[in-house]
Design a protein around this motif. Structure first.
Motif, short mmCIF file in Angstrom:
data_model
loop_
_atom_site.label_atom_id
_atom_site.label_comp_id
_atom_site.label_asym_id
_atom_site.label_seq_id
_atom_site.Cartn_x
_atom_site.Cartn_y
_atom_site.Cartn_z
N LEU A 60 -79.04 -11.95 -29.42
CA LEU A 60 -80.10 -11.99 -28.44
C LEU A 60 -80.99 -10.98 -28.34
N VAL A 61 -80.55 -9.52 -28.77
CA VAL A 61 -81.55 -8.60 -28.53
C VAL A 61 -82.62 -8.18 -29.41
N VAL A 62 -82.42 -9.05 -30.65
CA VAL A 62 -83.78 -8.86 -31.64
C VAL A 62 -84.67 -9.87 -31.40
N LYS A 63 -84.59 -10.83 -30.22
CA LYS A 63 -85.46 -11.92 -29.73
C LYS A 63 -86.17 -11.35 -28.43
N LEU A 64 -85.51 -10.49 -27.70
CA LEU A 64 -85.96 -10.21 -26.30
C LEU A 64 -87.14 -9.53 -26.37
N GLY A 68 -91.15 -10.96 -24.25
CA GLY A 68 -91.67 -10.26 -23.11
C GLY A 68 -90.81 -9.31 -22.30
N PHE A 69 -89.69 -9.06 -22.99
CA PHE A 69 -88.73 -7.85 -22.33
C PHE A 69 -89.24 -6.64 -22.92
N LYS A 70 -89.49 -5.67 -22.08
CA LYS A 70 -90.14 -4.17 -22.25
C LYS A 70 -88.97 -3.43 -22.70
N LEU A 71 -88.52 -3.43 -23.88
CA LEU A 71 -87.48 -2.58 -24.13
C LEU A 71 -87.86 -1.82 -25.56
N ASP A 72 -87.35 -0.68 -25.43
CA ASP A 72 -87.54 0.28 -26.92
C ASP A 72 -86.32 0.30 -27.63
N ALA A 73 -86.27 0.94 -28.82
CA ALA A 73 -85.33 0.93 -29.62
C ALA A 73 -84.10 1.40 -29.16
N TRP A 78 -78.52 0.58 -27.18
CA TRP A 78 -77.47 0.56 -25.88
C TRP A 78 -76.96 -0.82 -25.64
N LEU A 79 -77.83 -1.79 -25.49
CA LEU A 79 -77.47 -3.27 -25.42
C LEU A 79 -76.38 -3.74 -26.38
N THR A 80 -76.52 -3.53 -27.73
CA THR A 80 -75.61 -3.73 -28.58
C THR A 80 -74.36 -3.08 -28.70
N PRO A 404 -68.29 -1.06 -32.15
CA PRO A 404 -69.69 -1.70 -32.01
C PRO A 404 -70.36 -0.65 -31.02
N PHE A 405 -69.51 -0.08 -30.09
CA PHE A 405 -70.12 1.10 -29.30
C PHE A 405 -70.61 2.23 -29.94
N ALA A 406 -69.48 2.80 -30.77
CA ALA A 406 -69.83 3.89 -31.39
C ALA A 406 -71.03 3.74 -32.26
N ALA A 407 -70.89 2.64 -33.30
CA ALA A 407 -72.08 2.52 -34.35
C ALA A 407 -73.32 2.23 -33.38
N GLY A 408 -73.47 1.57 -32.35
CA GLY A 408 -74.69 1.36 -31.89
C GLY A 408 -75.23 2.73 -31.20
N MET A 409 -74.60 3.46 -30.48
CA MET A 409 -74.81 4.64 -30.02
C MET A 409 -75.17 5.75 -31.19
#
Length: 452
Positions: A60-64, A68-73, A78-80, A404-409
């Motif tokens: 989902l995050v790659v489409k948000l 119209g979702f105002k989200l930075d990298a 962090w969502l992933t 996933p938490f460690a890799a994403g962070m």
């Protein structure tokens, strides 16, 4: 004499079996085999849905941002990462559930709980003004799917004799892991039409390179609801529980096992890599290569990684049963190390021409991590008696689920501090080197302390 898996504490009922002797050849052929394989099929179907939900956020995050979702990298990474944080934490809880509540209740109830994040995400993607903290909470709830692994897999280890443990666990984990690839592959296709009519809500306006189109991003969550519901009910009505029981305190003996710690370290290398890279692969493609070539769709490529890893895990089980888990883990680790070193040269690209090489080396990492996932799970039932093996499997899976938490962070930090994820991959290569040495010394070399 065959060892009977039973406990005087258990009263046979509609949930608990009265006895279970998988190592007894006659019992296995007459009674055990049919029930074990049926249990494997139902539990694996539910595990596949668990992985779908766990990695839904990565799709989902790659489409948000495009709707119209105002989200930075940093916010996207962090969502992933949040499903990984939740998945690892909940797996710690799941580690202890099977000897307390049994297979039937644990699998059925934890599977039906997956409806919460599915319905939640289907609702919020339709409103770009949704507060970021709500997205974080729903990303954390997606981790419910990640937690299930640490009860489902220990349950399966109790149903099969040791000679088939590697194969059974590899089938379940491999097919279950396929849920990662499934959600990332299906999402781009099912969001293009209003499958559920007005009942599912209005479409969102998707903007890319100045071109707009309608998409129904809620479909990415809603399409799995019927499957989760049906498989969860099948678990409730058709599963039984092996008569092995221990309270929470009794199960803590696994933390006194030296080889339990070592197998945790090794499983972080294999499944921590698989889960961590599965969660971040789509966003990594978007951050590194879509800026160079807007025609690249991350989800058209990212699903290949978990697909390759899942197939490799299924095939790695019988291979480990035949050659020995430690030997297969050794060569899988070397393959992961070599491919990770290769990736380092293509995560700071200056041209989209580097993209095929980046994908190739990443798929290599997924391939060898999948094989290693199977071989490490072959090692554990060989090192410990059934109840402890189940506990160690659950615990190692819990800690590795923080992947996933460690890799994403850490990827996010590497990009923000150093401008690219190179430092992250260098650290990964160093860790793999240590794991290869650990496995070789204690398990794989001639004269090893605990060959398995």
């Amino acid at each position: 004499m065959a060892t009977q898996v039973t406990s005087p504490k258990i009263v046979p009922s509609g949930t608990w079996l009265d006895r279970w002797q998988p190592e007894d050849a006659a019992f296995w052929e007459q009674t055990g085999k049919k029930l074990a394989w049926r249990t494997l099929a139902i539990t694996t179907a539910n595990l596949t849905m668990a992985f779908v939900v766990w990695f839904l956020v990565s799709a989902l995050v790659v489409k948000l941002p495009n709707i119209g979702f105002k989200l930075d990298a940093s916010q996207l990474f962090w969502l992933t990462a949040m499903p990984g944080l939740a998945g690892g934490t909940l797996r710690i809880v799941h580690t202890f559930l099977i000897p307390i509540y049994g297979t039937r209740h644990t699998v059925a109830i934890s599977s039906l709980l997956l409806l919460l994040p599915l319905l939640g995400w289907a609702y919020v993607v339709q409103d770009p003004s949704t507060p970021y903290w709500v997205l974080l909470v729903l990303a954390f709830l997606a981790g419910l799917g990640g937690g299930n692994f640490s009860s489902f897999m220990p349950s399966t280890s109790l149903f099969f004799p040791k000679r088939l443990a590697g194969t059974a666990l590899a089938i379940q984990a491999g097919v279950g892991n396929f849920g990662v690839s499934l959600v990332q592959f299906v999402t781009p296709w099912i969001i293009g039409a209003g499958l559920f009519g007005s009942l599912a809500g209005a479409p969102q306006t998707f903007t890319k390179a100045g071109v707009t189109s309608d998409i129904w991003l809620q479909n990415a969550a809603l399409v799995w609801v019927p499957f989760v519901l049906v498989f969860g009910l099948l678990a409730w009505f058709m599963l039984k529980s092996v008569p092995v029981q221990a309270n929470f305190k009794e199960q803590l003996d696994i933390f006194k096992l030296k080889h339990g710690l070592f197998m945790t370290i090794l499983y972080i290398m294999t499944f921590g890599t698989f889960s961590g890279f599965s969660a971040t692969f789509p966003l990594l493609i978007k951050q590194l290569y879509v800026t160079l070539d807007s025609t690249i769709d991350p989800l058209h490529w990212a699903f290949l990684g978990p697909l390759v890893g899942s197939i490799a895990r299924v095939l790695g089980g019988p291979l480990s049963d035949r050659l020995g888990g430690a030997k297969v883990t050794h060569w899988a680790g070397i393959g992961m190390l070599a491919c990770t070193i290769g990736v380092i040269f293509y995560v700071n690209p200056t041209s989209a021409a580097d993209f095929p090489w980046f994908v190739t080396f990443m798929l290599g990492v997924f391939l060898f991590s999948g094989v290693g996932n199977a071989s490490t799970f072959k090692q554990m039932p060989m090192l410990f008696p059934p109840r402890q093996a189940a506990g160690v499997i659950g615990w190692t899976a819990a800690i590795a689920a923080y992947g996933p938490f460690a890799a994403g962070m850490l990827m996010g930090l590497s990009i923000s501090w150093f401008g690219s994820p190179v430092v992250f991959f260098v650290w990964a290569a160093i860790y793999y080197t240590g794991c290869i040495a650990l496995n070789w010394w204690y398990y794989a070399r001639k004269g090893a302390e605990a060959p398995c």
